[in-house]
Every structure is written in C-alpha cells, then in structure tokens.
Write a protein that holds these residues in place. Sequence first.
Motif, mmCIF file in Angstrom:
data_model
loop_
_atom_site.group_PDB
_atom_site.id
_atom_site.type_symbol
_atom_site.label_atom_id
_atom_site.label_comp_id
_atom_site.label_asym_id
_atom_site.label_seq_id
_atom_site.Cartn_x
_atom_site.Cartn_y
_atom_site.Cartn_z
ATOM 1 N N GLY A 304 0.813 -1.210 0.000
ATOM 2 C CA GLY A 304 0.000 0.000 0.000
ATOM 3 C C GLY A 304 0.847 1.260 0.000
ATOM 4 O O GLY A 304 0.526 2.239 -0.680
ATOM 5 N N LEU A 305 1.943 1.234 0.734
ATOM 6 C CA LEU A 305 2.830 2.399 0.768
ATOM 7 C C LEU A 305 3.481 2.653 -0.588
ATOM 8 O O LEU A 305 3.718 3.806 -0.963
ATOM 9 C CB LEU A 305 3.901 2.206 1.843
ATOM 10 C CG LEU A 305 3.400 2.255 3.292
ATOM 11 C CD1 LEU A 305 4.534 1.949 4.261
ATOM 12 C CD2 LEU A 305 2.792 3.631 3.603
ATOM 13 N N LEU A 306 3.768 1.595 -1.329
ATOM 14 C CA LEU A 306 4.321 1.779 -2.674
ATOM 15 C C LEU A 306 3.282 2.386 -3.617
ATOM 16 O O LEU A 306 3.641 2.980 -4.641
ATOM 17 C CB LEU A 306 4.822 0.440 -3.238
ATOM 18 C CG LEU A 306 6.182 -0.038 -2.740
ATOM 19 C CD1 LEU A 306 6.519 -1.409 -3.323
ATOM 20 C CD2 LEU A 306 7.277 0.961 -3.113
ATOM 21 N N MET A 307 2.008 2.227 -3.275
ATOM 22 C CA MET A 307 0.953 2.839 -4.071
ATOM 23 C C MET A 307 0.670 4.278 -3.640
ATOM 24 O O MET A 307 -0.102 4.985 -4.295
ATOM 25 C CB MET A 307 -0.349 2.031 -3.946
ATOM 26 C CG MET A 307 -0.262 0.576 -4.424
ATOM 27 S SD MET A 307 0.143 0.418 -6.176
ATOM 28 C CE MET A 307 1.853 -0.129 -6.029
ATOM 29 N N LEU A 308 1.285 4.707 -2.533
ATOM 30 C CA LEU A 308 1.029 6.053 -2.016
ATOM 31 C C LEU A 308 1.324 7.158 -3.033
ATOM 32 O O LEU A 308 0.550 8.132 -3.127
ATOM 33 C CB LEU A 308 1.830 6.272 -0.734
ATOM 34 C CG LEU A 308 1.546 7.551 0.048
ATOM 35 C CD1 LEU A 308 0.072 7.604 0.466
ATOM 36 C CD2 LEU A 308 2.449 7.637 1.282
ATOM 37 N N TRP A 356 11.685 1.688 -6.050
ATOM 38 C CA TRP A 356 11.490 3.066 -6.498
ATOM 39 C C TRP A 356 10.900 3.120 -7.910
ATOM 40 O O TRP A 356 10.170 4.064 -8.243
ATOM 41 C CB TRP A 356 12.802 3.857 -6.436
ATOM 42 C CG TRP A 356 13.833 3.509 -7.494
ATOM 43 C CD1 TRP A 356 14.886 2.664 -7.374
ATOM 44 C CD2 TRP A 356 13.883 4.034 -8.835
ATOM 45 N NE1 TRP A 356 15.599 2.598 -8.542
ATOM 46 C CE2 TRP A 356 15.016 3.434 -9.455
ATOM 47 C CE3 TRP A 356 13.115 4.920 -9.568
ATOM 48 C CZ2 TRP A 356 15.358 3.707 -10.788
ATOM 49 C CZ3 TRP A 356 13.458 5.204 -10.881
ATOM 50 C CH2 TRP A 356 14.569 4.601 -11.473
ATOM 51 N N GLN A 357 11.220 2.115 -8.716
ATOM 52 C CA GLN A 357 10.659 2.086 -10.072
ATOM 53 C C GLN A 357 9.148 1.878 -10.018
ATOM 54 O O GLN A 357 8.391 2.492 -10.793
ATOM 55 C CB GLN A 357 11.334 0.982 -10.879
ATOM 56 C CG GLN A 357 12.816 1.237 -11.136
ATOM 57 C CD GLN A 357 13.519 0.033 -11.751
ATOM 58 O OE1 GLN A 357 12.997 -1.089 -11.721
ATOM 59 N NE2 GLN A 357 14.725 0.242 -12.282
ATOM 60 N N ILE A 358 8.695 1.006 -9.114
ATOM 61 C CA ILE A 358 7.262 0.778 -8.949
ATOM 62 C C ILE A 358 6.586 2.059 -8.446
ATOM 63 O O ILE A 358 5.538 2.467 -8.960
ATOM 64 C CB ILE A 358 7.006 -0.371 -7.963
ATOM 65 C CG1 ILE A 358 7.718 -1.655 -8.421
ATOM 66 C CG2 ILE A 358 5.507 -0.599 -7.790
ATOM 67 C CD1 ILE A 358 7.251 -2.183 -9.748
ATOM 68 N N ALA A 359 7.196 2.700 -7.445
ATOM 69 C CA ALA A 359 6.618 3.920 -6.886
ATOM 70 C C ALA A 359 6.568 5.036 -7.929
ATOM 71 O O ALA A 359 5.579 5.775 -8.020
ATOM 72 C CB ALA A 359 7.425 4.369 -5.668
ATOM 73 N N PHE A 360 7.628 5.149 -8.734
ATOM 74 C CA PHE A 360 7.668 6.184 -9.774
ATOM 75 C C PHE A 360 6.567 5.951 -10.810
ATOM 76 O O PHE A 360 5.822 6.874 -11.170
ATOM 77 C CB PHE A 360 9.040 6.193 -10.448
ATOM 78 C CG PHE A 360 9.128 7.113 -11.638
ATOM 79 C CD1 PHE A 360 9.252 8.480 -11.464
ATOM 80 C CD2 PHE A 360 9.072 6.610 -12.929
ATOM 81 C CE1 PHE A 360 9.317 9.338 -12.560
ATOM 82 C CE2 PHE A 360 9.136 7.446 -14.032
ATOM 83 C CZ PHE A 360 9.260 8.822 -13.844
ATOM 84 N N ALA A 361 6.461 4.713 -11.294
ATOM 85 C CA ALA A 361 5.431 4.400 -12.292
ATOM 86 C C ALA A 361 4.032 4.607 -11.722
ATOM 87 O O ALA A 361 3.132 5.110 -12.412
ATOM 88 C CB ALA A 361 5.599 2.969 -12.782
#
Length: 493
Positions: A304-308, A356-361
């Motif tokens: 969930g935090l990576l989707m923030l 970070w790539q997941i969070a950026f996308a």
Amino acid sequence: MPRTSTRLTFAVLATGAGVFAMLQSLIAPALPTVQHAMHTSQSTATWVMTAYLLSASIFTPILGRVGDLIGKKRTLVAVLLAVLAGCLLAALAPTIGVLIVARVVQGIGGALFPLSFGIIRDEFAASQVSGSISNLSAVIAAGGGVGMVAAGPIVTALDYRWLFWIPVAVVAATTLIALRYVPESPNRAQGRVNWLGAVLLSGWLVALLLPLSQASHWGWGSAKVIGLFVAAVLLFALWLGSEARSRSPLIDLGIMRLPAVWTTNTAALLFGAGMYAIWSFLPGFVQTPSSAGYGFGASVTAAGLLMLPMLIAMFCSGVLSGRLEPVLGAKKLLVAGAALGAVACGFLALWHDRPWQIAFAAGVFGLGIGLAFAAMANLIVGSVPAEQTGAATGMNANIRTIGGSIGAAVTSVLVTGHLQSSGLPYESGYTHGFTLLALLCLAAALAALLVPVRRTARLSGTPRASGRTVSGAPGADAGATTGTEAVAPGARS
C-alpha cells in the motif's frame, strides 16, 4: 446560495463519493483475511468484490436517471442511507453470505457519482462548475487510492470489520448534513423510468460482467461463460430496441450518439481497462516473494505504501486539472491523462526491479488518472442537457467499469496463464500484462483525440441548468464540447 453553503454542499458530495470510491478498493487487499475469518473458499470470497461490482453497474445509471426525474437531493439521501445500511450489515456480518448481500447493498452507492455531478451542475455558478467537477473527480480517484493504502494498516491495527465500521460513522454524519443543507434542484427531466429498459440494462450488464469476473474460476471455454456472453449480446440488442421505442428512455440513445459523448465513452472504456488492471495486479506483483525471480515479498501494508505516490498524484492532478481546463480544454487533459497512463505501464514493462521504479510508475499513472477522471466528467457534463446529466454521467462511469472488468480479465489470463512449479506467475506474464495495459491507455489517448473541439458560449456568472441554450462557435475547447450551453436563471450561485 451563499458561498459557505456551496462549500458545504461540495464537502457533502465529496465525502459521500469518496467513501464509495474507497469501498471499491478497500476490501481487495483484505480478501485473504476475510476468507480465513469466514472459513470459506477463495472462489467464494471473490464474490465480495463481484457482488459490489455488479450492484454498482446496475444502480449507477438507473438511479442517476431517477435523480433526474424526482430530484437529485432526495435520491442522494436515499442512496447514502443504502450505503450506510450496507456498511453496517457488513461490519456485523456473521457469514460470508451476509457479507456478500451487504456488498450488494453498498453497490447502490455507485449512483453517488452521477447524482453529485448533477447537483454541482444545477446548483453551482457556471464559473464554479468545471473546477468543482474536477475537484470532485480528484476525490473520487483518490478514494480508490486511499482504499489500497489504508486497508493494510486498518486490518493490522484493528480488524477487517473496521473497514466497514469507519465508513458507517462517516456516512451517517454525511447523510444528516446532506438532509439538512444540500438544496433540492428545481430542475426535473420529463417522463418516467422505463422499467423494462432498466431490467434489460441490468440483465446485459450482469451477463457481461459476471463471466468477466469469474472466468478465471469457471474457465473461459465453460458453458456458463459462453452462455452468459451470448445472453449479454441478446439482452443488449433487446435493450437497444426498448430504449429506441420508449417515449421516456432510461438512457437517451440520441445523447449517447453525440460525438463528444461517444468518443469520451470510448476513451473511458479503454482507459478504465488499464486503470483497474493496474489497481488489481500491481500490489500483487510487489507482494510476490523474490524467490520467484521478481517481486519484493512486500506485506499488504508495504504494498500500500508503494501505491502512495499514485494516491498523492491522483489527487493533486485532479485538483490541478480544474485550473488547467479553462486554459487547455478538457480534451487535451484527457489525451494527456491517457498518455501518462501509457507511459507508466510501458515503464513498468521495461523496469520493475527496484521498489522506487514501482513507486515512480505508480505516481505517473496517478497523474494520468487524476487528469483523465476530471476531463471525462467535464466533457460529459458539458455535452448533455442538464436533465440528462445523471443518466449520462452514470453511463460513463459504467462504461469505465466495463472496461476495467475487461482489462482485469485479459490481464489475469496473461499473468496466470502459465505458472511456475511453486504456483506463482512467471515474470513474463506481468511484463506482457503491463505491455497490454500500455497499449490500451495509448488507444484511449487516440480515442480522446477524436473528441470534437467546440467553444461553449457562456453567460458570465450565470448558473447552468436545463432551459434555453446559447449558440457557440467552433474554436478552442473551453471545457465543454458542444455548441450549446444550458443556462438557467434560477440556479443558485
């Protein structure tokens, strides 16, 4: 209407629509917990999502039309009461069957979207409509993100039942404020509800969406899936005939054929396919154990935090679009939003080895969602008569949901079509899925390019509603896409 009342009305609409959007995604990360607590199978637990989807798809356009006919405030309060009852029943549900019924009742809340857009159009000054619709769209988009982010911490700190207890308190307060302070618009559509059309619409939506959501369990070649698809085609044809012959159609097919409407709906179908699939599969990707050769073994909370970044970007770009729309036009914002979605999915297909790539996308996709949601709502609202706002925006939301179901089903085939000996998908399945979603978002951007560009003639400071029209001349897009702008002297500012 005093400025404070306008703000209060918007706060009520945003809270109700935001809670419903949150309920769409809030339960998804907690399904394994619900399955274990209810001592049921995975296939049965998925009905918690499926029942909600089917219910919302049925009630969104029907109650949007009812609001146009009998009054949007009255219908809004009734829908909020239904959501309240559904959340209360879900929080107390002793069995999975009761929980599924509760989700059906909650799905009635899908009508909050078209009713809210209609109230804004009827009650706000013309100069406020576009920005308010953009801000409401930002809240709706962010609500889905809040569900993904908040589910893990709520379940970990409290219990999955609090996923419903919290909305109970919020919706109860919202209903009381709506009953007291939201004004009832004097605008009414003429005619009655075409109940035959409503039954046929419900029938073909269920026959289409049910196999899309359950095909992974039933099998794409099963008799149930094929039979339901055939039934969907037949019921759709009967629905078209019923609506064409009706003096008071549930969905005015003439409105649906307007160039600005059908092109926006096409973009909604394609963009919805990409958006809902990302919401469904990206958290699963990051939760995959690294032993599979990819993924990060993240917990539900960490996922969930990576989707923030997506949540933050959705809200910010949605609010920003209200300020950009008078300058750039809703069409350009829709093209940009869909293109950003394509860029994000293309990036994921190539680079997904680091968190970070997941969070950026996710952040880039969130920017696209915020822009696209606001643009689609403004294009539809600005293109149809005021008395058709509820039905037209409800159908646009439905078309986006249909696209999401198709996108999620096809992506599921790509991701789970070939599994490792451990039962986990191969990395190539996700790569192919992200590539497909990039192509779908790109197709949505191309469809958005077909939206006709017209300049709407507005009377400065004059609120909108049904009544007389003002001719507009072709030119730069000023947020609506037709050559007429409905104006009512009696609406409040």
